[in-house]
Design an enzyme around this catalytic site. Structure first.
Site, PDB file in Angstrom:
ATOM      1  N   THR A   1      39.496  39.324  37.575  1.00 45.64           N
ATOM      2  CA  THR A   1      40.658  38.526  37.253  1.00 45.64           C
ATOM      3  C   THR A   1      40.425  37.327  36.697  1.00 45.64           C
ATOM      4  O   THR A   1      41.052  36.744  35.723  1.00 45.64           O
ATOM      5  CB  THR A   1      41.348  37.962  38.518  1.00 45.64           C
ATOM      6  OG1 THR A   1      42.014  39.328  39.145  1.00 45.64           O
ATOM      7  CG2 THR A   1      42.605  37.252  38.412  1.00 45.64           C
TER       8      THR A   1
ATOM      9  N   ASP B   1      37.555  45.881  35.430  1.00 42.52           N
ATOM     10  CA  ASP B   1      38.352  45.441  36.876  1.00 42.52           C
ATOM     11  C   ASP B   1      37.614  45.925  37.790  1.00 42.52           C
ATOM     12  O   ASP B   1      37.121  47.298  37.616  1.00 42.52           O
ATOM     13  CB  ASP B   1      39.800  46.112  36.692  1.00 42.52           C
ATOM     14  CG  ASP B   1      40.526  45.945  38.094  1.00 42.52           C
ATOM     15  OD1 ASP B   1      40.104  46.116  39.198  1.00 42.52           O
ATOM     16  OD2 ASP B   1      41.578  45.277  37.767  1.00 42.52           O
TER      17      ASP B   1
ATOM     18  N   ASP C   1      38.325  42.418  44.250  1.00 40.64           N
ATOM     19  CA  ASP C   1      38.652  43.517  44.891  1.00 40.64           C
ATOM     20  C   ASP C   1      37.396  44.319  45.601  1.00 40.64           C
ATOM     21  O   ASP C   1      37.661  44.663  46.995  1.00 40.64           O
ATOM     22  CB  ASP C   1      39.420  44.659  44.049  1.00 40.64           C
ATOM     23  CG  ASP C   1      40.904  44.186  43.597  1.00 40.64           C
ATOM     24  OD1 ASP C   1      41.197  43.379  44.259  1.00 40.64           O
ATOM     25  OD2 ASP C   1      41.304  44.878  42.966  1.00 40.64           O
TER      26      ASP C   1
ATOM     27  N   GLN D   1      37.421  49.553  63.264  1.00 38.29           N
ATOM     28  CA  GLN D   1      38.529  49.220  62.211  1.00 38.29           C
ATOM     29  C   GLN D   1      39.036  47.781  62.647  1.00 38.29           C
ATOM     30  O   GLN D   1      39.670  47.161  61.799  1.00 38.29           O
ATOM     31  CB  GLN D   1      39.750  50.007  62.725  1.00 38.29           C
ATOM     32  CG  GLN D   1      39.437  51.637  62.213  1.00 38.29           C
ATOM     33  CD  GLN D   1      40.734  52.352  62.566  1.00 38.29           C
ATOM     34  OE1 GLN D   1      41.788  52.135  62.331  1.00 38.29           O
ATOM     35  NE2 GLN D   1      40.698  53.828  62.720  1.00 38.29           N
ATOM     36  N   CYS D   2      38.556  47.284  63.822  1.00 36.84           N
ATOM     37  CA  CYS D   2      38.941  45.867  63.759  1.00 36.84           C
ATOM     38  C   CYS D   2      38.219  44.807  62.944  1.00 36.84           C
ATOM     39  O   CYS D   2      37.202  45.271  62.468  1.00 36.84           O
ATOM     40  CB  CYS D   2      38.565  45.493  65.445  1.00 36.84           C
ATOM     41  SG  CYS D   2      39.477  46.357  66.717  1.00 36.84           S
TER      42      CYS D   2
HETATM   43  N1  ASP Z   1      41.683  43.799  40.244  1.00 35.12           N
HETATM   44  C1  ASP Z   1      40.875  42.523  40.115  1.00 35.12           C
HETATM   45  C2  ASP Z   1      39.292  42.859  40.128  1.00 35.12           C
HETATM   46  O1  ASP Z   1      38.962  43.406  41.372  1.00 35.12           O
HETATM   47  C3  ASP Z   1      41.269  41.528  41.353  1.00 35.12           C
HETATM   48  C4  ASP Z   1      40.530  40.340  41.111  1.00 35.12           C
HETATM   49  O2  ASP Z   1      39.495  40.063  40.501  1.00 35.12           O
HETATM   50  O3  ASP Z   1      40.921  39.356  41.827  1.00 35.12           O
HETATM   51  O4  ASP Z   1      38.644  43.044  39.341  1.00 35.12           O
END
Ligand code: ASP
Length: 337
Positions: free
Chosen positions: A13, A58, A91, A273-274
């Protein structure tokens, strides 16, 4: 002496631009930074050299060969720079910094991952603060490990998880305290920092083709469903269980599926999973049943770090029995032992 920092821009991002289908990776990050920062402010930052990867992604597209690329890039410039910043999508950032922490062994310099929730091209971006903060941390010679810097906090990379998709406060390290903070003052908690063994020299360990899968328990899961997952050609599986590592011990067919997989040489690692806490398969009969089926507890390692640790250990040519022993060994600070 002034420090020289290498900044690897892999995508995410932070450098994205709007497109018809939403934000997409964009180039010329240096141009964006020069638009945002005056030459005086730029000159006050640690000296850095930014390299933009030819294929910006991404980070949802991350694959093991991207990890190979990032780790080799840092290794090839290790002697020339004092610290490293990796600009990466949020991500899968927790996976990438975990993997790089295993691939770059005996690090004696900081490697700081960061990114942003809002791109630099937008007015309300958090990218600038994150980049400036990461550069500051990358110039601190007390740090000798892979970290994640975000929203003012410094986390051990292989302890981090993305816990919030909407807040600037996106990351935390649920089972390990923050390593540092940047408010008015920059603070590092030195007693928590990873200390490499002085005598051992830095080296890059390559990641080869290995196969690790993640399976999650859910109410009503049955043997047939589990068998179709465990029959995939994988070296190891992470089983995401309930609470302290419990599963449906009343389902004997399901338990038998686990037994068949583990006796055929597949490693199954139990993680909860916690978000916080450790796996202790002996706390309940429902956890002991998984242990009896040959499943091994993964303690308080995050799913992201365990996924990468398993990749790494199988890449070294270990068999499942050897890998099992390493799960309770802290290779790069990823597990409390
Ligand atoms: N979808 C983007 C990525 O992981 C989300 C981000 O960078 O905040 O590249």
């Amino acid at each position: 002496m002034s420090k020289k920092i290498y900044v690897a821009y892999t995508g995410g991002t932070i450098g994205m631009r709007p497109s018809d289908s939403g934000y997409a990776p964009g180039g010329n990050l240096m141009g964006l930074l020069e638009d945002k920062l005056s030459p005086e402010v730029m000159a006050s930052l640690p000296e850095f050299q930014l390299f933009e990867y030819p294929q910006l992604i991404d980070s949802s597209n991350i694959r093991p060969d991207n990890w190979q690329h990032i780790a080799s890039d840092i290794a090839s410039r290790y002697a020339q720079f004092d610290g490293f910043v990796v600009l990466h999508g949020t991500d899968t950032m927790a996976y990438s910094c975990s993997m790089i922490s295993f691939m770059l062994q005996n690090l004696h310099k900081p490697v700081i991952f960061t990114g942003s929730q809002i791109p630099l091209c937008e007015a309300r971006t958090d990218g600038l603060e994150n980049l400036v903060g990461a550069l500051t941390m990358a110039a601190d010679e007390r740090i000798k490990e892979v970290c994640l810097y975000f929203n003012g906090r410094l986390l051990r990379g292989n302890r981090s998880s993305k816990l919030n998709a909407y807040l600037f406060d996106a990351f935390d390290s649920p089972n390990y305290p923050w390593l540092g903070r940047e408010d008015i003052h920059v603070e590092l908690n030195e007693t928590l920092l990873w200390q490499p063994k002085e005598a051992e020299t830095f080296q890059l360990v390559c990641d080869s083709e290995t196969h690790v899968g993640i399976v999650q328990l859910f109410p009503g899961i049955n043997a047939q469903w589990m068998a179709s997952a465990l029959n995939q050609p994988m070296d190891a599986f992470i089983l995401r269980t309930y609470g302290t590592g419990n599963g449906p011990d009343a389902d004997l067919a399901l338990l038998d599926t686990f037994v068949r997989a583990t006796t055929s040489g597949k490693l199954i690692v139990n993680l909860t999973q916690c978000h916080r806490g450790t796996v202790h398969q002996g706390s309940y009969a429902a956890g002991s049943a998984l242990a009896k089926a040959g499943i091994v507890g993964g303690l308080d390692t995050t799913t992201e770090a365990m996924f990468c640790k398993l990749h790494h250990l199988y890449s070294l040519g270990m068999n499942s029995e050897e890998v099992k022993v390493q799960l309770s060994v802290s290779l790069a600070g990823e597990v409390s032992v």
